[in-house]
Design a protein around this motif. Sequence first.
Motif, mmCIF file in Angstrom:
data_model
loop_
_atom_site.group_PDB
_atom_site.id
_atom_site.type_symbol
_atom_site.label_atom_id
_atom_site.label_comp_id
_atom_site.label_asym_id
_atom_site.label_seq_id
_atom_site.Cartn_x
_atom_site.Cartn_y
_atom_site.Cartn_z
ATOM 1 N N VAL A 115 0.857 -1.181 0.000
ATOM 2 C CA VAL A 115 0.000 0.000 0.000
ATOM 3 C C VAL A 115 0.895 1.234 0.000
ATOM 4 O O VAL A 115 1.793 1.355 0.841
ATOM 5 N N PHE A 116 0.638 2.137 -0.926
ATOM 6 C CA PHE A 116 1.431 3.366 -1.030
ATOM 7 C C PHE A 116 1.107 4.277 0.147
ATOM 8 O O PHE A 116 -0.049 4.547 0.443
ATOM 9 N N LYS A 117 2.155 4.758 0.839
ATOM 10 C CA LYS A 117 1.978 5.615 2.013
ATOM 11 C C LYS A 117 2.463 7.044 1.800
ATOM 12 O O LYS A 117 2.150 7.920 2.595
ATOM 13 N N GLY A 118 3.252 7.273 0.763
ATOM 14 C CA GLY A 118 3.685 8.641 0.542
ATOM 15 C C GLY A 118 4.956 8.750 -0.275
ATOM 16 O O GLY A 118 5.671 7.779 -0.495
ATOM 17 N N ARG A 119 5.197 9.971 -0.709
ATOM 18 C CA ARG A 119 6.366 10.317 -1.522
ATOM 19 C C ARG A 119 7.059 11.478 -0.843
ATOM 20 O O ARG A 119 6.410 12.449 -0.462
ATOM 21 N N GLU A 120 8.374 11.382 -0.725
ATOM 22 C CA GLU A 120 9.132 12.440 -0.073
ATOM 23 C C GLU A 120 10.380 12.754 -0.896
ATOM 24 O O GLU A 120 11.056 11.847 -1.383
ATOM 25 N N VAL A 121 10.682 14.044 -1.041
ATOM 26 C CA VAL A 121 11.897 14.472 -1.714
ATOM 27 C C VAL A 121 12.890 14.884 -0.639
ATOM 28 O O VAL A 121 12.595 15.737 0.200
ATOM 29 N N ILE A 122 14.059 14.255 -0.672
ATOM 30 C CA ILE A 122 15.083 14.473 0.350
ATOM 31 C C ILE A 122 16.327 15.072 -0.301
ATOM 32 O O ILE A 122 16.737 14.650 -1.376
ATOM 33 N N GLU A 123 16.916 16.065 0.354
ATOM 34 C CA GLU A 123 18.177 16.648 -0.107
ATOM 35 C C GLU A 123 19.328 15.773 0.382
ATOM 36 O O GLU A 123 19.420 15.475 1.570
ATOM 37 N N THR A 124 20.184 15.359 -0.537
ATOM 38 C CA THR A 124 21.375 14.591 -0.183
ATOM 39 C C THR A 124 22.595 15.315 -0.727
ATOM 40 O O THR A 124 22.464 16.296 -1.467
ATOM 41 N N ALA A 125 23.771 14.829 -0.401
ATOM 42 C CA ALA A 125 25.009 15.417 -0.918
ATOM 43 C C ALA A 125 25.069 15.318 -2.441
ATOM 44 O O ALA A 125 25.685 16.149 -3.108
ATOM 45 N N GLN A 126 24.406 14.308 -3.009
ATOM 46 C CA GLN A 126 24.386 14.123 -4.463
ATOM 47 C C GLN A 126 23.236 14.865 -5.141
ATOM 48 O O GLN A 126 23.109 14.827 -6.347
ATOM 49 N N GLY A 127 22.412 15.531 -4.364
ATOM 50 C CA GLY A 127 21.263 16.244 -4.912
ATOM 51 C C GLY A 127 19.966 15.705 -4.340
ATOM 52 O O GLY A 127 19.958 14.981 -3.347
ATOM 53 N N LYS A 128 18.858 16.047 -4.983
ATOM 54 C CA LYS A 128 17.551 15.607 -4.499
ATOM 55 C C LYS A 128 17.342 14.127 -4.797
ATOM 56 O O LYS A 128 17.735 13.630 -5.846
ATOM 57 N N LYS A 129 16.699 13.464 -3.858
ATOM 58 C CA LYS A 129 16.393 12.044 -3.986
ATOM 59 C C LYS A 129 14.936 11.840 -3.605
ATOM 60 O O LYS A 129 14.463 12.400 -2.617
#
Length: 137
Positions: A115-129
């Motif tokens: 079951v899909f619970k969500g989508r999150e964009v995270i900032e990392t050292a390599q850029g957005k993930k």
Amino acid sequence: MSKYLELHTQLTDERYVVEALRELGYEPEVCHEGKSLTGYQGDKRQERAQIIVPRRQLDAASNDIGFARDGNGVYQAIISEYDRGIGFDEAWLGRLAQIYKERQTMAVAKAKGYVFKGREVIETAQGKKVQLRFAVR
């Protein structure tokens, strides 16, 4: 006449290529046997593709953008030098690939009962993930 270049991708599933293009706002044409791309002057080019974003959906001076399946089943992007110069470049292909991968992951997870619970964009050292979260039923 703008020269076409072939850009390598990892895209293999027609369904998700088409869905990703639609999410980016295009209505691609699908022709399983392949179709000649059209240049900015309305001329038929020698380059052929199975998935085509018609030039009329791009810029007034654009050429068609194509995705041609190679012998290994991978779609290669066929994009003119002009269109690469106005933003249909590696970054654009990266956005397309991201959407493709999200759509593919969602379909596989759903098929496995997650079951899909969500989508999150995270900032990392390599850029957005992008992280997709799922739960077991």
